[in-house]
Design an enzyme around this catalytic site. Sequence first.
Site, mmCIF file in Angstrom:
data_model
loop_
_atom_site.group_PDB
_atom_site.id
_atom_site.type_symbol
_atom_site.label_atom_id
_atom_site.label_comp_id
_atom_site.label_asym_id
_atom_site.label_seq_id
_atom_site.Cartn_x
_atom_site.Cartn_y
_atom_site.Cartn_z
ATOM 1 N N ARG A 52 0.837 -1.207 0.000
ATOM 2 C CA ARG A 52 0.000 0.000 0.000
ATOM 3 C C ARG A 52 0.870 1.254 0.000
ATOM 4 O O ARG A 52 0.567 2.234 -0.679
ATOM 5 C CB ARG A 52 -0.944 -0.012 1.204
ATOM 6 C CG ARG A 52 -2.003 1.075 1.136
ATOM 7 C CD ARG A 52 -3.102 0.873 2.160
ATOM 8 N NE ARG A 52 -2.624 1.087 3.517
ATOM 9 C CZ ARG A 52 -3.350 0.831 4.611
ATOM 10 N NH1 ARG A 52 -4.571 0.351 4.507
ATOM 11 N NH2 ARG A 52 -2.849 1.053 5.806
ATOM 12 N N LYS A 151 -2.884 6.717 1.043
ATOM 13 C CA LYS A 151 -2.733 7.057 2.460
ATOM 14 C C LYS A 151 -1.745 8.217 2.531
ATOM 15 O O LYS A 151 -0.562 8.043 2.817
ATOM 16 C CB LYS A 151 -2.266 5.845 3.266
ATOM 17 C CG LYS A 151 -2.564 5.972 4.751
ATOM 18 C CD LYS A 151 -2.481 4.649 5.463
ATOM 19 C CE LYS A 151 -2.468 4.797 6.967
ATOM 20 N NZ LYS A 151 -3.705 5.308 7.564
ATOM 21 N N GLU A 184 -16.491 5.719 4.766
ATOM 22 C CA GLU A 184 -15.747 5.106 5.879
ATOM 23 C C GLU A 184 -15.845 6.023 7.083
ATOM 24 O O GLU A 184 -16.463 7.085 7.015
ATOM 25 C CB GLU A 184 -14.281 4.886 5.484
ATOM 26 C CG GLU A 184 -13.532 6.160 5.118
ATOM 27 C CD GLU A 184 -12.091 5.913 4.684
ATOM 28 O OE1 GLU A 184 -11.524 4.858 5.004
ATOM 29 O OE2 GLU A 184 -11.528 6.814 4.033
HETATM 30 N N1 PXG Z 1 -9.630 4.507 6.687
HETATM 31 C C1 PXG Z 1 -8.777 5.493 6.993
HETATM 32 C C2 PXG Z 1 -9.033 6.867 6.505
HETATM 33 C C3 PXG Z 1 -7.644 5.206 7.761
HETATM 34 O O1 PXG Z 1 -6.782 6.172 8.063
HETATM 35 C C4 PXG Z 1 -8.362 2.894 7.882
HETATM 36 C C5 PXG Z 1 -9.455 3.240 7.105
HETATM 37 C C6 PXG Z 1 -8.184 1.478 8.286
HETATM 38 O O2 PXG Z 1 -7.141 0.874 7.521
HETATM 39 P P1 PXG Z 1 -6.178 -0.231 8.131
HETATM 40 O O3 PXG Z 1 -5.259 -0.565 7.008
HETATM 41 O O4 PXG Z 1 -5.496 0.384 9.312
HETATM 42 O O5 PXG Z 1 -7.050 -1.350 8.525
HETATM 43 C C7 PXG Z 1 -7.420 3.887 8.214
HETATM 44 C C8 PXG Z 1 -6.216 3.556 9.032
HETATM 45 C C9 PXG Z 1 -3.818 7.027 13.494
HETATM 46 C C10 PXG Z 1 -4.018 5.770 12.731
HETATM 47 O O6 PXG Z 1 -2.715 7.242 13.999
HETATM 48 C C11 PXG Z 1 -4.897 5.733 11.682
HETATM 49 C C12 PXG Z 1 -5.060 4.556 10.966
HETATM 50 C C13 PXG Z 1 -4.370 3.444 11.322
HETATM 51 C C14 PXG Z 1 -3.486 3.497 12.378
HETATM 52 C C15 PXG Z 1 -3.308 4.663 13.101
HETATM 53 O O7 PXG Z 1 -4.746 7.837 13.565
HETATM 54 N N2 PXG Z 1 -5.934 4.604 9.931
#
Ligand code: PXG
Length: 287
Positions: A52, A151, A184
């Site tokens: 990713r 991301k 989301e």
């Molecule tokens: N949507 C968004 C916008 C995210 O930022 C997810 C979905 C979930 O994706 P994953 O791959 O984690 O299952 C995310 C992930 C933080 C933090 O520090 C944010 C995420 C993950 C870890 C830490 O705010 N977001």
Amino acid sequence: MGLKIWLGDKLVDEADAKISVFDHGLLYGDGVFEGIRVYNGNVFELEAHLRRLYESGKAIRLEIPMDETRLADALEQTVQANALVDGYVRLVVTRGIGTLGLNPFVCENGQLFIIADNIQLYPEELYEKGMKVISATTVRNHPLALPPQIKSLNYLNNILAKIEAIDNDVPEAIMYNREGYVAEASGDNVFTVKDGAIYVPPVEAGSLGGITRGIVIRLARQEGIEVIETNLTRFDLYVCDEFFLTGTAAEVIGIVEIDGRVIGDGKPGAVTKLLREKFFKYAHGKE
Ligand code: PXG
């Protein structure tokens, strides 16, 4: 003693981990990142996170300044140097040092850094009782503006939704796309359960392709539960039997109220609990 931070091509003390004010990551949010869990000292789903990251980089024409093998080694070294057993790794690549002006190509090298630390999970009580959320009025970024699958370091769209959540005394906000379909949450993916089947918005509705999302879909199917990827409306969230979010930090967390509508019997449902348990076992290498 502070943390050891990977900066560029080596580990440095936290006090020496400094970035230029001319870094375009700071000036323009020009960069990409990953948030990765460490369970039992192992970097969780390393391959999927690296994939990713490189895809996010490619999409914004940012070359990740290290190949996958070296990057995996840098991650491992950072985890080891901080004796991290259960925690979180933040891997960031910025466009690097440039001039005042948008042009990303004046930046010679991308800047890479890695922080290995603990992560603030929701309090345990929230997992037992379930969490309340609201619908954000802030619409998720249009895929033709800033594709939500990247991301990127520019999280303002999600931060505006998060502010709405905080203003309403709840931890998370659900974001919709311009067509009114669920995209989301501000930092998590959305799932519902209705009449025994799981419903999950397609990534094209405007979400990050969450790695936790992918694992939970797979685990659910292994349990023989039907998983349907389809657009969901606000109404669908209001009348579902169960509602939960998935994400690296949150793992699997039940939602029990949205916009004042109580979900199910107001407690995390059986499917939510089952998948939370299955995910925990998978992450800890027990299944
Ligand atoms: N949507 C968004 C916008 C995210 O930022 C997810 C979905 C979930 O994706 P994953 O791959 O984690 O299952 C995310 C992930 C933080 C933090 O520090 C944010 C995420 C993950 C870890 C830490 O705010 N977001």
